[in-house]
Design a protein around this motif. Structure first.
Motif, PDB file in Angstrom:
ATOM      1  N   GLN A 160      32.408 -20.192  -7.477  1.00 27.36           N
ATOM      2  CA  GLN A 160      32.371 -20.275  -8.850  1.00 27.36           C
ATOM      3  C   GLN A 160      32.793 -19.101  -9.791  1.00 27.36           C
ATOM      4  O   GLN A 160      33.009 -19.060 -10.759  1.00 27.36           O
ATOM      5  CB  GLN A 160      31.013 -20.584  -9.329  1.00 27.36           C
ATOM      6  N   THR A 161      32.717 -18.083  -8.943  1.00 28.83           N
ATOM      7  CA  THR A 161      33.066 -16.904  -9.511  1.00 28.83           C
ATOM      8  C   THR A 161      33.176 -15.626  -8.514  1.00 28.83           C
ATOM      9  O   THR A 161      32.529 -15.745  -7.471  1.00 28.83           O
ATOM     10  CB  THR A 161      31.809 -16.144 -10.680  1.00 28.83           C
ATOM     11  N   ARG A 163      38.719 -29.387 -22.161  1.00 36.86           N
ATOM     12  CA  ARG A 163      38.602 -27.859 -21.886  1.00 36.86           C
ATOM     13  C   ARG A 163      38.164 -27.791 -20.288  1.00 36.86           C
ATOM     14  O   ARG A 163      38.179 -26.296 -19.935  1.00 36.86           O
ATOM     15  CB  ARG A 163      37.519 -27.180 -22.623  1.00 36.86           C
ATOM     16  N   HIS A 164      37.876 -28.588 -19.527  1.00 38.03           N
ATOM     17  CA  HIS A 164      37.290 -28.509 -18.288  1.00 38.03           C
ATOM     18  C   HIS A 164      38.109 -28.769 -17.258  1.00 38.03           C
ATOM     19  O   HIS A 164      38.538 -30.105 -17.229  1.00 38.03           O
ATOM     20  CB  HIS A 164      35.857 -29.077 -18.227  1.00 38.03           C
ATOM     21  N   ARG A 191      25.385  -6.084 -16.847  1.00 36.74           N
ATOM     22  CA  ARG A 191      24.671  -6.735 -15.885  1.00 36.74           C
ATOM     23  C   ARG A 191      23.324  -5.729 -15.602  1.00 36.74           C
ATOM     24  O   ARG A 191      23.124  -4.575 -15.823  1.00 36.74           O
ATOM     25  CB  ARG A 191      25.108  -6.557 -14.571  1.00 36.74           C
ATOM     26  N   PHE A 230      33.287  -9.412 -17.100  1.00 43.88           N
ATOM     27  CA  PHE A 230      33.631 -10.583 -17.700  1.00 43.88           C
ATOM     28  C   PHE A 230      34.654 -11.593 -16.942  1.00 43.88           C
ATOM     29  O   PHE A 230      35.196 -11.006 -15.988  1.00 43.88           O
ATOM     30  CB  PHE A 230      34.245 -10.570 -19.173  1.00 43.88           C
ATOM     31  N   GLY A 231      34.708 -12.568 -17.313  1.00 45.71           N
ATOM     32  CA  GLY A 231      35.615 -13.618 -16.579  1.00 45.71           C
ATOM     33  C   GLY A 231      36.519 -14.333 -17.958  1.00 45.71           C
ATOM     34  O   GLY A 231      35.809 -14.603 -18.840  1.00 45.71           O
ATOM     35  N   MET A 232      38.014 -14.262 -17.581  1.00 45.46           N
ATOM     36  CA  MET A 232      38.789 -15.104 -18.484  1.00 45.46           C
ATOM     37  C   MET A 232      39.248 -16.316 -17.915  1.00 45.46           C
ATOM     38  O   MET A 232      39.969 -16.060 -16.754  1.00 45.46           O
ATOM     39  CB  MET A 232      39.821 -13.926 -19.042  1.00 45.46           C
TER      40      MET A 232
HETATM   41  O1  4AD Z   1      31.420 -17.996 -18.811  1.00 43.92           O
HETATM   42  P1  4AD Z   1      31.856 -18.414 -17.035  1.00 43.92           P
HETATM   43  O2  4AD Z   1      31.091 -19.423 -16.499  1.00 43.92           O
HETATM   44  O3  4AD Z   1      31.504 -16.991 -16.580  1.00 43.92           O
HETATM   45  C1  4AD Z   1      31.645 -16.480 -15.157  1.00 43.92           C
HETATM   46  O4  4AD Z   1      31.831 -17.197 -14.378  1.00 43.92           O
HETATM   47  C2  4AD Z   1      31.086 -14.972 -15.014  1.00 43.92           C
HETATM   48  N1  4AD Z   1      30.659 -14.952 -13.654  1.00 43.92           N
HETATM   49  C3  4AD Z   1      32.432 -14.292 -15.307  1.00 43.92           C
HETATM   50  C4  4AD Z   1      32.198 -12.851 -15.166  1.00 43.92           C
HETATM   51  O5  4AD Z   1      31.298 -12.138 -15.982  1.00 43.92           O
HETATM   52  N2  4AD Z   1      32.748 -12.183 -14.044  1.00 43.92           N
HETATM   53  O6  4AD Z   1      33.437 -18.602 -17.007  1.00 43.92           O
HETATM   54  C5  4AD Z   1      34.579 -17.356 -17.377  1.00 43.92           C
HETATM   55  C6  4AD Z   1      35.578 -18.310 -18.209  1.00 43.92           C
HETATM   56  C7  4AD Z   1      34.978 -19.254 -19.296  1.00 43.92           C
HETATM   57  O7  4AD Z   1      34.972 -18.201 -20.391  1.00 43.92           O
HETATM   58  C8  4AD Z   1      36.218 -19.932 -19.431  1.00 43.92           C
HETATM   59  O8  4AD Z   1      37.393 -19.344 -20.171  1.00 43.92           O
HETATM   60  C9  4AD Z   1      36.643 -20.358 -18.046  1.00 43.92           C
HETATM   61  O9  4AD Z   1      36.059 -19.330 -17.147  1.00 43.92           O
HETATM   62  N3  4AD Z   1      35.908 -21.623 -17.577  1.00 43.92           N
HETATM   63  C10 4AD Z   1      36.532 -22.668 -17.275  1.00 43.92           C
HETATM   64  N4  4AD Z   1      37.906 -23.008 -17.419  1.00 43.92           N
HETATM   65  C11 4AD Z   1      38.452 -24.353 -16.986  1.00 43.92           C
HETATM   66  N5  4AD Z   1      37.451 -25.330 -16.531  1.00 43.92           N
HETATM   67  C12 4AD Z   1      36.141 -24.900 -16.288  1.00 43.92           C
HETATM   68  N6  4AD Z   1      35.503 -25.990 -16.021  1.00 43.92           N
HETATM   69  C13 4AD Z   1      35.876 -23.510 -16.736  1.00 43.92           C
HETATM   70  N7  4AD Z   1      34.493 -23.088 -16.703  1.00 43.92           N
HETATM   71  C14 4AD Z   1      34.886 -21.872 -17.016  1.00 43.92           C
END
Ligand code: 4AD
Ligand code: MG
Length: 433
Positions: free
Chosen positions: A186-187, A218-219, A363, A401-403
């Motif tokens: 998931q990450t 968006r998902h 973190r 962060f994650g983008m």
């Molecule tokens: O906010 P999320 O869930 O953050 C994480 O996974 C952290 N572990 C990241 C990190 O800190 N390294 O997901 C990060 C981004 C969201 O802001 C969104 O832009 C995208 O991933 N995202 C999706 N994009 C498309 N479909 C989905 N189901 C998504 N879920 C999250």
């Protein structure tokens, strides 16, 4: 023999005889002349086959072409200011690779989205999709460029993982030999946290998987995420870095892909405003703002899609909402020393109603606090042994962060739905083609 050239380089060959290897995507004809619309994967051109000046066989061949015939066309390049592509090709010869025996399924008429998604393997050839995919390519190129310019190291994180992630409910699992189940990542964050202790500043860019049943614009269930992790960065440092990253990507796309933005009708004025610094508002302020705007919301509630849009319309560039209540965020986020009810984190919300594009936080770096949180979130402590180890040996404050790449592309292109931001979208109801 004429030289094979790509349409993206056609301006360098005016007056020359060249060979274009591609496909005919449309044709207009009168009895005396055929206008062939050609594409070769790099651009488009109109090719002219005139009865009076072309070989009779060649004219007949042109006559027999149907949509999506694959052809090698030889002709002379001519500049033409009236043509939408700027150039035309006066055809001398046509070599047919294949004329399809059936009509091409995608025609000029309007098709429903279901039909188009079922034919995504063909829909990709349409002009609009061509431009979107090229913008996506530029977004990813700019992302990588930015990290390397800041001396980050690329660390590719695994896709098969043991029972470890953000929360257990959203994972896809597969059978993994005698070791039980593996989960699709998931990450990659937790692995990047390990890597910074070796390399300082790192990033990844790869697919991630979410089994959440969100059926929204968006998902996706499979999406591409860029993650960054930085040793010794505070949450503030993290936010400053994110606004620089997004400003850079948008600037780069405006410079390098303006023709594609124009071709899909994207108004670039809102994008031109995307320059650091971005507004920052606390979660507390966001709740007050939303309440004032009539949202039924109280402190402690999560900020959903509609609320994000409600916030974003107040600003002309991406906005960062920081320090959410800890119980609606992930277990690893550092509590605010000045207010333990909130954690040091931020979401970045895109303008124009595109929602969260970045999820970020500082973190937890204290091993005992981390173990406490893992338990509090009902996660299996054993699986996180190595993650806690990172706090046992030379722990440091750190942030990342994650983008979401598709969220970013959807916003930059102003798409109605995220499914067009990725070549082959995976959603709850679609895994084919
Ligand atoms: O906010 P999320 O869930 O953050 C994480 O996974 C952290 N572990 C990241 C990190 O800190 N390294 O997901 C990060 C981004 C969201 O802001 C969104 O832009 C995208 O991933 N995202 C999706 N994009 C498309 N479909 C989905 N189901 C998504 N879920 C999250
Ligand atoms: Mg998030």
């Amino acid at each position: 023999m004429s030289q094979w050239v790509y349409l993206e380089d056609i301006s360098e060959h005016v007056g020359e005889d060249v060979e274009i290897r591609g496909w005919m995507f449309n044709k207009r004809s009168s009895g005396k002349i055929h206008f062939l619309q050609l594409r070769d994967g790099t651009g488009f051109i109109q090719a002219i086959v005139e009865k009076s000046s072309t070989d009779e066989e060649v004219f007949k061949t042109a006559d027999s072409l149907r949509m999506e015939s694959s052809v090698v066309v030889e002709g002379r390049v001519r500049e033409d200011k009236r043509s939408p592509y700027g150039y035309e090709l006066d055809v001398k010869n046509i070599e047919v690779i294949q004329i399809p025996s059936e009509d091409y399924p995608i025609s000029k008429k309007e098709h429903g989205i279901d039909f188009l998604m079922t034919n995504r393997h063909l829909w990709l050839r349409s002009k609009r999709q061509f431009h979107i995919l090229r913008i996506r390519d530029e977004v990813i190129r700019a992302t990588r460029e930015f990290y390397h310019s800041k001396k980050f190291v690329l660390v590719d994180t695994p896709i098969f993982t043991g029972a470890i992630g953000e929360s257990a409910g959203e994972t896809f699992s597969v059978k993994y030999f005698d070791l039980g189940k593996a989960y699709l990542a998931q990450t990659g964050q937790l692995y990047l946290e390990a890597a910074i202790m070796a390399l300082g500043k790192v990033f990844n860019l790869g697919p991630t998987f979410r089994a959440e049943k969100s059926k929204t614009r968006r998902h996706l269930t499979e999406f591409w995420m860029n993650e960054a992790e930085m040793a010794y960065y505070t949450s503030d440092d993290n936010m400053t870095f994110q606004e620089e990253l997004i400003s850079y990507i948008v600037k780069r796309v405006l410079e390098k892909a303006s023709e594609h933005l124009e071709a899909i009708g994207r108004d670039v004025k809102p994008l031109e405003k995307v320059k650091a610094p971005f507004p920052r508002i606390s979660y507390d302020e966001a709740v007050k703002l939303l309440q004032k705007k009539g949202f039924d919301m109280k402190w402690g509630d999560d900020i959903g899609g509609d609320e994000e849009t409600g916030i974003s319309v107040e600003f002309d560039r991406p906005v960062m909402v920081y320090n959410y209540p800890g119980n609606i965020k992930a277990f690893y986020m550092q509590p605010d020393p000045n207010n333990p009810k909130v954690v040091l984190c931020n979401d970045m919300i895109a303008p124009e109603g595109y929602g969260e594009i970045i999820g970020a936080s500082q973190r937890i770096h204290d091993p005992d606090l981390l173990i406490e949180k893992i338990k509090e979130f009902n996660l299996p402590v054993e699986s996180y042994d190595w993650y806690v180890d990172l706090r046992r040996y030379g722990t440091v404050p750190h942030s990342g962060f994650g983008m979401g790449i598709e969220r970013l592309v959807a916003w930059i292109c102003k798409l109605d739905h995220i499914r067009e931001a990725i070549p082959f979208a995976r959603t709850i109801y679609r895994i084919h083609p």
